[in-house]
Every structure is written in structure tokens, then in C-alpha cells.
Design an enzyme around this catalytic site. Structure first.
Site, PDB file in Angstrom:
ATOM      1  N   ALA A 155       0.831  -1.204   0.000  1.00 42.17           N
ATOM      2  CA  ALA A 155       0.000   0.000   0.000  1.00 42.17           C
ATOM      3  C   ALA A 155       0.864   1.252   0.000  1.00 42.17           C
ATOM      4  O   ALA A 155       0.621   2.198  -0.754  1.00 42.17           O
ATOM      5  CB  ALA A 155      -0.944   0.000   1.204  1.00 42.17           C
ATOM      6  N   TYR A 156       1.889   1.250   0.826  1.00 41.72           N
ATOM      7  CA  TYR A 156       2.794   2.403   0.881  1.00 41.72           C
ATOM      8  C   TYR A 156       3.486   2.602  -0.458  1.00 41.72           C
ATOM      9  O   TYR A 156       3.526   3.716  -0.995  1.00 41.72           O
ATOM     10  CB  TYR A 156       3.823   2.194   1.992  1.00 41.72           C
ATOM     11  N   SER A 157       4.027   1.522  -1.017  1.00 37.22           N
ATOM     12  CA  SER A 157       4.734   1.621  -2.299  1.00 37.22           C
ATOM     13  C   SER A 157       3.798   2.112  -3.401  1.00 37.22           C
ATOM     14  O   SER A 157       4.163   2.976  -4.208  1.00 37.22           O
ATOM     15  CB  SER A 157       5.331   0.265  -2.678  1.00 37.22           C
ATOM     16  N   SER A 159       1.000   3.834  -3.064  1.00 36.83           N
ATOM     17  CA  SER A 159       0.584   5.223  -2.828  1.00 36.83           C
ATOM     18  C   SER A 159       1.666   6.204  -3.244  1.00 36.83           C
ATOM     19  O   SER A 159       1.379   7.257  -3.841  1.00 36.83           O
ATOM     20  CB  SER A 159       0.212   5.428  -1.358  1.00 36.83           C
TER      21      SER A 159
END
Length: 249
Positions: A155-157, A159
Site C-alpha cells: 500500500a505504501y509503495s 501510494s
């Protein structure tokens, strides 16, 4: 006194995630260099403390993932500052550290809402204020993870990859208007966001940095302050790496 004293004289900035970490460090430098700053963050108590410590004009508590709150905060900033010349969008969360097949749906949505949608909402509200004045600098804080991807941080990557793509699109839209839009793509650096990660993830990220160390908040703040200054006059829709040699493109 900063050796760049006066660099932000007469300039007015909004900094998201400004109550701690990178946002707070950027605010301190901008104020020291003559700028007026409004801080946006979730926690009013932390904001009040940061405002006092860095000399910001005021702090506004809001959730950047809520477009209604962002619009209201933009109006508040406009009234307090008399205009906005600079946006530094540094609010963000890491999300869960688990494989994609186990990723909680609500956590995925929350990471995208804050890290990507929040950047969009802030730019959508504040870019018109810059266009009205014929000058602006937008700095969106992305990550090397948005270029290369980190395992167990999908999710972080995703986003942060979205932030890079969005920045390139907006930068091209505004090229020629006097408003520059760029993204910072740091490797891991030491901030309170580490508290959201297991030690195994922290160790993995450090192992990928050829310099063999994490970046410092001050190193990233220095780069952002260049990107947010008048000196950054012929670069837009670009990424600036602070990765200790990790980034390969």
C-alpha cells in the site's frame, strides 16, 4: 541563523504533516529563512507545540484524507497568510507490513486515502491560490518505494508511486504558469514514522542503501527547501532523490 537567511522572505507556505518529523524540520528552516508558515496535521496538541517551537504563524488540525476539511483549511490558510506560495505535502503513514495476500482492506484504503488522495486534495485546493499570484512551488513527498517497491509494504509503495505520477501530471499541466511541482523521493530516514514499522522492515530498508546508513531529516529538509525556493526555477514534473545511492532511475 541559517546561511540562507532571507531566502523565503515574503513567501507563505502550508506544510502538511507539520507537527513532527520532516514537516516540522522544513517549517523551522523556512521560518528561519524569512518565510511565514501554517502547519497542518491531525493532532492539535502536537501542532500547538510545533507552532511555538518553530515560530509558525498557526497550526490547523485536519485529516488530509477528507476533502471537506482540506477545503476549509485552505480557506483558513488563505485568510491567515493573505495568499499561499508554497505547499509541502509531507503527511503520510506507512500502513501494515504484511504480504499482499494478507493485507487488511481497511488499512489499504486508509494508506491510499492519506498518502495519495490527501496530496491530490491539497494540491487541488492550494494550486489555484498560487496561480492567482503567478508564482508557486509544490513539493510532494513521495519515496524510493514508489520507484522500486518494498516487499510487505504494497500500500505504501503503491501510494508513493501514485504521488510520483500525479506530480509529473500536475507539473506538466502548470508548466509555464510560474508554479513548479516536484516530488522528493527519499530512501528511509529517521523520523517518528519508524515507530509504525517492525524492526525487520527497518533493517531491510537500511540494507538496500549503498551508503550503509539512513538519511537524516535535516538532509531531506535541505533538499525540500531548495525545491520550494525561487532557485528551483527550471525544473518541474520531476523527482529529486535523497536515497544514499539506492535509486537507480
Amino acid at each position: 541563523m541559517s546561511r540562507f537567511a532571507g531566502r523565503f522572505s515574503g513567501r507563505r507556505a502550508v506544510i502538511t504533516g507539520g507537527a513532527s518529523g520532516l514537516g516540522k524540520a522544513v517549517a523551522a528552516r523556512m521560518v528561519a529563512e524569512g518565510g511565514q508558515v501554517v502547519l497542518w496535521d491531525l493532532d492539535q496538541a502536537l501542532l500547538d507545540k510545533a507552532v511555538e517551537e518553530v515560530g509558525a504563524l498557526r497550526g490547523v488540525a485536519l485529516d488530509v484524507s477528507d476533502p471537506v476539511q482540506v477545503a476549509a483549511a485552505a480557506a483558513t490558510a488563505q485568510a491567515a497568510l493573505g495568499g499561499v506560495d508554497i505547499l509541502v505535502a509531507s503527511a503520510g503513514i506507512t500502513g501494515a507490513t504484511v504480504p499482499v495476500t494478507e493485507f487488511p482492506l481497511d488499512n489499504w484504503k486508509r494508506v491510499i486515502d492519506i498518502n495519495l488522495n490527501g496530496v491530490f486534495y491539497c494540491c487541488r485546493e492550494l494550486a489555484p491560490l498560487m496561480l492567482a499570484g503567478g508564482y508557486g512551488r509544490i513539493v510532494n513527498v513521495a519515496s524510493v518505494a514508489g520507484k522500486e517497491g518494498n516487499p510487505n509494504a504494497s500500500a505504501y509503495s503503491a501510494s508513493k508511486a501514485g504521488v510520483i505520477g500525479f506530480t509529473k501530471s500536475l507539473g506538466k499541466e502548470l508548466a509555464g504558469t510560474g508554479v513548479m511541482v516536484n516530488a522528493l523521493t527519499p530512501a528511509a530516514f529517521e523520523t517518528p514514522i519508524f515507530l509504525q514499522m517492525p524492526q525487520s522492515q527497518i533493517d531491510y530498508m537500511k540494507s538496500k542503501i549503498p551508503m550503509g546508513r539512513f538519511g537524516q531529516v535535516e538532509e531531506n529538509a535541505a533538499m525540500i527547501c531548495f525545491m520550494a525556493s525561487e532557485e528551483c526555477s527550471f525544473t518541474t514534473a520531476a523527482t529529486f532523490d535523497t536515497s544514499g545511492g539506492r535509486t537507480t532511475f
